[in-house]
Design a protein around this motif. Structure first.
Motif, mmCIF file in Angstrom:
data_model
loop_
_atom_site.group_PDB
_atom_site.id
_atom_site.type_symbol
_atom_site.label_atom_id
_atom_site.label_comp_id
_atom_site.label_asym_id
_atom_site.label_seq_id
_atom_site.Cartn_x
_atom_site.Cartn_y
_atom_site.Cartn_z
ATOM 1 N N TRP A 416 -5.973 -1.458 -0.072
ATOM 2 C CA TRP A 416 -4.654 -1.843 -0.581
ATOM 3 C C TRP A 416 -4.602 -3.335 -0.892
ATOM 4 O O TRP A 416 -3.994 -3.749 -1.883
ATOM 5 C CB TRP A 416 -3.570 -1.461 0.421
ATOM 6 C CG TRP A 416 -3.281 0.005 0.474
ATOM 7 C CD1 TRP A 416 -3.539 0.861 1.495
ATOM 8 C CD2 TRP A 416 -2.689 0.791 -0.572
ATOM 9 N NE1 TRP A 416 -3.157 2.133 1.166
ATOM 10 C CE2 TRP A 416 -2.621 2.120 -0.096
ATOM 11 C CE3 TRP A 416 -2.217 0.498 -1.850
ATOM 12 C CZ2 TRP A 416 -2.097 3.157 -0.864
ATOM 13 C CZ3 TRP A 416 -1.681 1.530 -2.607
ATOM 14 C CH2 TRP A 416 -1.630 2.837 -2.117
ATOM 15 N N VAL A 417 -5.237 -4.151 -0.048
ATOM 16 C CA VAL A 417 -5.276 -5.598 -0.301
ATOM 17 C C VAL A 417 -6.029 -5.880 -1.601
ATOM 18 O O VAL A 417 -5.586 -6.684 -2.435
ATOM 19 C CB VAL A 417 -5.933 -6.339 0.878
ATOM 20 C CG1 VAL A 417 -6.156 -7.816 0.524
ATOM 21 C CG2 VAL A 417 -5.066 -6.231 2.128
ATOM 22 N N ALA A 418 -7.175 -5.213 -1.790
ATOM 23 C CA ALA A 418 -7.959 -5.420 -3.007
ATOM 24 C C ALA A 418 -7.171 -5.008 -4.244
ATOM 25 O O ALA A 418 -7.194 -5.707 -5.274
ATOM 26 C CB ALA A 418 -9.268 -4.639 -2.921
ATOM 27 N N LEU A 419 -6.478 -3.888 -4.170
ATOM 28 C CA LEU A 419 -5.670 -3.441 -5.307
ATOM 29 C C LEU A 419 -4.541 -4.425 -5.596
ATOM 30 O O LEU A 419 -4.226 -4.702 -6.764
ATOM 31 C CB LEU A 419 -5.097 -2.049 -5.028
ATOM 32 C CG LEU A 419 -6.102 -0.889 -5.039
ATOM 33 C CD1 LEU A 419 -5.455 0.394 -4.548
ATOM 34 C CD2 LEU A 419 -6.673 -0.693 -6.444
ATOM 35 N N THR A 420 -3.940 -4.962 -4.533
ATOM 36 C CA THR A 420 -2.869 -5.955 -4.708
ATOM 37 C C THR A 420 -3.389 -7.182 -5.437
ATOM 38 O O THR A 420 -2.751 -7.677 -6.386
ATOM 39 C CB THR A 420 -2.294 -6.362 -3.337
ATOM 40 O OG1 THR A 420 -1.756 -5.211 -2.686
ATOM 41 C CG2 THR A 420 -1.195 -7.411 -3.506
#
Length: 504
Positions: A416-420
């Motif tokens: 989720w952090v990478a997608l953000t």
């Protein structure tokens, strides 16, 4: 003599099958990435991080560095054959390389690009070998105040020189510095900006941010953009790919000029290989007896920027290894990789980890030679990669990227952090915000904070320590001049020129 002995040991390790295999895989990936307009070396290194950090440090860094300078070679292929710069630093090669291809001299231009890349890379590696260790010994004398001033200078250089809009660059830097503060306070242990999330107590994983900004961000930004395909199909023979002796003699001044300019600019944090190629191309055209040939298929217009391109890529590693300061976006990602491998880049690296640094330097020599052969042999294959439909390529790359993110900590939160940050990278690309200051702020921000606190503790809280020490004062003044002199020139000197509008 000591340097030659250490280099000899480093070369012996670099010739081991593990190091050679890592270098080979790295340069092959770099060549492939270099021809793809949607990706760059920083994205490739970021994507590769989760894989290589599980290996021995020398092998891991040999692979990462191979991707970096391999991409510098690969970018020239599509620039010459298709007129499409595979990497931003190959932009200047397009100006004369593509016209040469249209005149039926594609093989000649490719041969010169390979030779110029080899010459520029070899020049920078030799200078790296000669200067890195003495520079590191000098930098050992730096205390907390000097290192703090150096970090401020590096962040300012990369921000001012790293983008077209300084204010956007400073905004991107502020985001990076804030990200670096997330987690537990290094002195008090109090949580900062964790939003009551246990997963953020240890801060934001650097590799996840880098992969999101560079890997996913570039992919998201490229989705929907049309591939540039022309009707012109260049022709060349395998024999024509080998550099000609006549061209070497004609271009020797341009090769030397590009190598020197590339090395000098490459050392400066934030300047990067793209700036080096622009300066070297302009200098070669200025000093040429026939400047009107440039832009119409001059072989010198291929030699100079390609030499500068590769010289700058190796030179950017000097501040990385000796001072812990990245000279480009790719070396910023490599800095994060070094930290993940448990190594602290800086002056003590050459003293405490000589068994690591000299073999890595040795892999630069083997990799540079390896690329000459591979580029010539694989040029026909590399040129076809750009024709792979993005609808096929991007899902495959995205899947590999997300799996790599998950494999770091086996955490869905990291995905989720990478997608953000992939979305943030997309926004940055569309609004012309540079990503490099954000990455540098994340990496160097905690080091800067630690330096400030250590300096203030040593001086009992007296901030005058930063101007009482000569080296720190010099670095701070140089930083101030970089920021305020252009502003002074714009606000004051321009108004004093004849014909300038008078203030109301």
């Amino acid at each position: 003599m000591e340097t030659l002995t250490l280099l000899g040991h480093g070369l012996s390790v670099a010739l081991s099958y593990q190091a050679l295999l890592a270098t080979l895989i790295g340069v092959l990936l770099g060549l492939a990435v270099g021809v793809l307009p949607a990706l760059g070396p920083a994205a490739a290194v970021a994507i590769l991080l989760p894989v290589v950090i599980k290996f021995e440090p020398t092998v891991a860094m040999a692979g990462l560095a191979g991707v970096y300078y391999g991409a510098m070679y690969g970018g020239a292929v599509t620039s010459i054959l298709l007129g499409i710069p595979g990497e931003s630093a190959s932009m200047m090669t397009t100006l004369d390389g593509y016209p040469m291809a249209r005149k039926g001299e594609a093989g000649r231009a490719l041969g010169m690009s390979v030779f110029a890349s080899f010459v520029g890379g070899l020049f920078a590696i030799v200078m790296f070998t000669a200067l890195a260790a003495p520079f590191a010994r000098f930098a050992v004398e730096f205390g907390p105040a000097e290192m703090t001033a150096l970090m401020i200078m590096a962040l300012t250089f990369s921000t001012v020189l790293g983008g077209d809009d300084v204010w956007k660059s400073f905004a991107a830097l502020a985001i990076g510095l804030w990200l670096g503060m997330i987690g537990l306070d290094m002195v008090t242990g109090a949580p900062r900006f964790t939003f009551d999330s246990f997963a953020m107590m240890d801060g934001i994983e650097f590799s996840v941010v880098a992969i999101g900004l560079y890997g996913l961000g570039e992919i998201f930004a490229a989705i929907g953009e049309r591939q540039q395909k022309g009707n012109f199909v260049p022709t060349y023979t395998f024999r024509s790919l080998f550099p000609r002796l006549y061209d070497m003699i004609v271009c020797w001044k341009d090769l030397l000029l590009g190598s020197v300019i590339g090395f000098v600019i490459g050392v400066l944090p934030g300047a990067g290989a793209t700036a080096a190629t622009i300066f070297s191309y302009a200098a070669s055209k200025k000093l040429s007896k026939e400047p009107e040939k440039f832009g119409k298929g001059a072989i010198e217009g291929v030699a100079s920027p390609e030499a500068a391109n590769n010289a700058a890529s190796y030179a950017a590693m000097i501040p990385l290894f000796t001072l812990g300061i990245p000279g480009s976006g790719t070396t910023a990602v490599m800095l994060g990789g070094l930290l993940m491998l448990g190594l602290q880049p800086g002056p003590l690296l050459f003293q405490e980890h000589a068994d690591f640094i000299w073999p890595v330097i040795g892999t630069f020599y083997t990799g540079n030679l390896m690329l000459v052969i591979l580029t010539i042999v694989l040029t026909p294959v590399l040129a076809t990669i750009v024709y792979v439909p993005m609808a096929v390529l991007f899902p495959i790359v995205s899947g590999i990227v997300l799996y790599g993110v998950y494999s770091i900590n086996y955490s869905i939160f990291d995905i989720w952090v990478a997608l953000t940050f992939g979305v943030l990278g997309f926004v940055f690309a569309k609004l012309k915000y540079p990503a490099v200051p954000t990455v540098l702020g994340l990496v160097l921000g905690p080091i800067l904070e630690q330096g400030v606190r250590r300096a203030l503790i040593a001086s009992d809280g007296n901030p005058m320590i930063f101007i009482e020490r000569p080296i720190a004062l010099f670095l701070l003044l140089a930083t101030a001049s970089l920021v305020f002199l252009p502003l002074f020139n714009k606000l004051v000197l321009n108004r004093l020129r004849p014909g300038a509008p008078k203030p109301l």
